[in-house]
Design a protein around this motif. Sequence first.
Motif, mmCIF file in Angstrom:
data_model
loop_
_atom_site.group_PDB
_atom_site.id
_atom_site.type_symbol
_atom_site.label_atom_id
_atom_site.label_comp_id
_atom_site.label_asym_id
_atom_site.label_seq_id
_atom_site.Cartn_x
_atom_site.Cartn_y
_atom_site.Cartn_z
ATOM 1 N N ASP B 2 0.832 -1.209 0.000
ATOM 2 C CA ASP B 2 0.000 0.000 0.000
ATOM 3 C C ASP B 2 0.864 1.254 0.000
ATOM 4 O O ASP B 2 2.088 1.182 0.063
ATOM 5 N N ASP B 3 0.187 2.374 -0.036
ATOM 6 C CA ASP B 3 0.902 3.662 -0.108
ATOM 7 C C ASP B 3 1.876 3.837 1.037
ATOM 8 O O ASP B 3 3.009 4.263 0.843
ATOM 9 N N GLN B 5 3.305 1.660 2.837
ATOM 10 C CA GLN B 5 4.450 0.757 2.697
ATOM 11 C C GLN B 5 5.452 1.318 1.688
ATOM 12 O O GLN B 5 6.657 1.383 1.943
ATOM 13 N N LEU B 6 4.912 1.738 0.553
ATOM 14 C CA LEU B 6 5.774 2.271 -0.503
ATOM 15 C C LEU B 6 6.491 3.528 -0.024
ATOM 16 O O LEU B 6 7.684 3.718 -0.240
ATOM 17 N N LYS B 7 5.750 4.368 0.682
ATOM 18 C CA LYS B 7 6.320 5.593 1.214
ATOM 19 C C LYS B 7 7.489 5.259 2.122
ATOM 20 O O LYS B 7 8.559 5.862 2.058
#
Lengths: 180, 710
Positions: B2-3, B5-7
């Motif tokens: 998810d965002d 995580q990616l962040k």
Amino acid sequence: MDDEDALIKLAQKGDAVAFEQLVNRHYVTMFKMAFKWCGNQNDAEDITQDACIKLARGLDSFKGDCAFTSWLYRLTINAGKDWYKKQNRHTQKAEPDPEALDNVSTNAKSDSKLYAKQVLAAVQDLPDGEKEALLLVMSEGLSHKEAAKALGVKESTVSWRIHEARKKLNAQFEKEQKYG
Amino acid sequence: MDDAQLKKILQDIDVPEHDINEQKRAVNVAVSEFKAHQQEKEKKSQGSSFLSRLMGRNSQNGRETMEQKSNKKLLQGTAMLVVAGALFAVPFMYENMYETVGEGTTNSTAGGAGGNNFSSIATNISTSGASNPFGNLFKDDQKTTEVAKLNQVELGLTDGSQTRQDQQPASKPAPEMEMAEADMAAVSPAPETSMVEGLVANRAMKAKERKAEGFARHLIAPVPPQDDVHQGYYKDEGRDKFEEFNVNPFKQVSAEPVSTFSVDVDTSSYSFMRRQLNNGQMPSKSAVRVEELINYFDYNYALPEDASQPFKPTVTLMDSPWAEGKQLMQIGIKGFEIDGPQPKSNLVFLLDISGSMNSPDKLPLLKNSLKLLLSKLNDDDTVSIVTYAGHTGVALEPTPVSEKSTIINAMDNLRAGGGTAGAAGIELAYKMAEENFDDEAVNRVILATDGDFNVGISDPKKLEEYVEKKRNTGIFLSVLGFGQGNYNDHIMQSLAQNGNGVAAYIDNLNEARKVLVEEATSSLFPIAKDVKIQVEFNPNAVAEYRLIGYETRHLNREDFNNDKVDAGDIGAGHTVTAIYEIVPTGSSAVSVDPLRYGDAEEKTETATADTDFSNEIAFLKMRYKLPKEDTSTLITTPITTALEGTAGQEQKFATAVAGFAQLLQGGHHLSGDFDYDDVIALAQEGKGEDTFGYRAEFINLVKLTKATNQ
């Protein structure tokens, strides 16, 4: 920050000492950005140097309508793009990190560091526009609006590019997570 | 994924520690680009030709740097070569030195490259014995000879082939790495230690070799984030700056009968060119200044009989070796040598210790150069040291030379590197000189740098004005240039000119000896300032003329009599040579057709004039001021046909150098069949006694250039 503004103003007036301080102060920021952009230290150093040179000639065009760091991101990214363009003329794309090339599925989740590396490698393979939007927003924490300003595009374009990038990344990593 | 995580992944990317040397390099490149950009802006807004003369710049430089950097693979190879090339001169010259000390020979020529003639330094220094603290540095004979031999074995090369090695393209990393290692072993005791001492202290050799290996690997490996990155020497490329100029054209005597210029005793162009040729590169045209190449050599011209006059001109005429039907008119002057006690000196060294000086051919060489100079000074002379660009401050308060060990200690404690402070190094230096100002002494600031002029006044124009202002108070400035890659010849020249001093480029210890020891009296003790030369040609004898070189020293006709116009200075024993190529009237070599109209009137005018001057080719006028005077004195002498064929060995050699310089510049005025072989032949004829072997070195250099170009 006032001090920074003063420094920028001085440098824009042609004060070489101020300029030097400014570059020294932001070198690491630019280097980090460049590293995220290209994924290896060697290229990142080259790109950062090019960005510093761009800065020397382009500082006048900084009008203060966005944060200086945002502006520097854009400058660095542009230096990165130019650098790869020039590079591709001579050689094929820089060799990807062999570790990142390893089979994505193995141990990926147990070793979060390796996983991160793979994600980064995937990010680096994204088209330039998506990559820069993603890096500014996700990595540097800029809002879509700020990123749009820094990149000189519309806010909707940034949102769209991030959406596209997410789609590509998800396609790549969701699949493997399912098997993992 | 998810965002969030990616962040997290993107924010936590493990960015390696940046390389501090890369940062310094990038910042330096950017700053020079910045300055260039400012100058371009200024030029655009002011369009002042004076300014562009002082500050003009090859705008390609920054871009070249980028281009070079873009191909990292090549760069790594080249970097190795640059380092290997730079280092190579060092062990090489030490080899010579040790040979002499160890075996007592005086074999002083060792091939064409950088460091011949070291024997004489070693002998000079070691014979001066106990009174000279350097003497004992060279007494560690046995061991050091062994080191020298070891180097030779490791290199597996003879003197001659080393230069060839240097010219190899960057395709063979392995042998080069060995070379770098071997060289490092010789110079290894970290950049901040004096090389001389380092070599003598060879007890710790093993440990240092290890260090050196680490260094070499550091250069080859794709720069891993190591702790020892600071050990890497600074490397720089492609930012050398030279003033651009156009080669003097032939001028018609009927249109412009008078030629005026300022003397120039600088020699930096020669040593810079030599370094490049020895590295297998052809120097850029703007780096070749004919007059500096000619004036690099000492010529045995007649001295004035009367000591009240600082010099007298020696004029000769000979047929031009590179053009049919033309003649060379040489004007040579030699300043009188100082007899008796050397004047007192109050010297302030203003030393650049920025990170970029962290290279064996820079700070360590500088330290050793200054130690050589120290040996030439008297006990009651004073020396102070001010540093800038790394850590600005007083490194040594004014100290009498009798306390040599204090001075040497202070020099040895100098370290390159650290942040760049913008404090006013130059003001500090002048303050020291003023504090110790002695009306009877030569008061001089000696600025040593590799191109970083961050001395506290960033605007080059203001800096020049400042130096000029201080010059009027009796404190002069000389500039010593070091290193290659960011060599700012341009500012150096103009500063030295404004400071009544010399600009010299020091590429090895031999050059340091020449500039600082052999020529110490001439570089330090001016005997005449603002020396100008004006030649008026007789239109009945000469149709056309061309001044060879001195393009950057051109003066306007009216400047000659204007004592406010600054010009070059001559030190004790300095020689200055200027060569005109002239086309006699009626010669088939006249390049411009005579005018169809408007000539008649002139004819009648000169017809009455030439009754008195029929055997005169030209009239020579020189103006100079004595060092402490503000009004100039005039010397005049007619140049007559009687001088034809008077050229001797000195003139032949000067002609050879002039020919070589013009070949390097592209040879616009040379006939097609004049080539390097002609230069060599002429130089051989004019070689003469050549006590120090400089002329022999020149001949080798020409041979090397010829081979490179084949």
